[in-house]
Design a protein around this motif. Sequence first.
Motif, short mmCIF file in Angstrom:
data_model
loop_
_atom_site.label_atom_id
_atom_site.label_comp_id
_atom_site.label_asym_id
_atom_site.label_seq_id
_atom_site.Cartn_x
_atom_site.Cartn_y
_atom_site.Cartn_z
N SER A 64 6.40 13.71 -1.45
CA SER A 64 5.39 12.98 -1.59
C SER A 64 5.70 11.36 -0.97
O SER A 64 6.64 10.95 -1.03
N THR B 244 2.66 0.22 -7.24
CA THR B 244 2.88 0.03 -8.85
C THR B 244 1.85 -0.82 -9.18
O THR B 244 1.22 -0.79 -10.49
N MET C 152 4.09 5.38 -3.68
CA MET C 152 2.81 4.73 -4.30
C MET C 152 2.99 3.49 -4.69
O MET C 152 3.95 3.13 -5.29
N LYS D 54 0.86 -1.23 -0.04
CA LYS D 54 -0.02 -0.06 -0.23
C LYS D 54 0.79 1.18 0.02
O LYS D 54 2.19 1.05 0.22
N SER D 55 0.34 2.28 -0.25
CA SER D 55 0.82 3.58 -0.27
C SER D 55 1.68 3.85 1.34
O SER D 55 1.11 3.52 2.27
N SER E 111 6.94 9.30 -7.73
CA SER E 111 6.42 10.37 -8.66
C SER E 111 7.48 11.54 -8.93
O SER E 111 7.87 11.80 -7.92
N HIS F 175 6.79 -0.25 -5.22
CA HIS F 175 6.17 0.98 -5.02
C HIS F 175 6.69 2.07 -5.93
O HIS F 175 7.80 1.51 -6.73
#
Length: 90
Positions: A51, A56, A54, A36-37, A64, A61
């Motif tokens: 940030s 994939t 996130m 998860k994030s 960005s 992950h």
Amino acid sequence: MTDKLVFTGEIVNPEWMPSWSVIEVPGSKDYFGTGKSVKADTTVDGVVVTSALMPTGQGDHFISVSAALRKKLKKDVGDSVDVVIGRLNA
């Protein structure tokens, strides 16, 4: 448990999200224990990235990489960057 994830990555436009520029983070699911994030203490070429990492959708992950971050790094898609990621103590 490893203290930090340290690797050289490449800024890419991945197949699974071709309109974005990202750095894929190898081994991140094992490092964080989740797909998860996650919020992390991240630097790219010494520049702090605020940030979250996130998922994939492929297990690990990504970071960005906005146009503003690419400009700050003086890098573009296809360029290599040095990444350091640590866990946040929350």
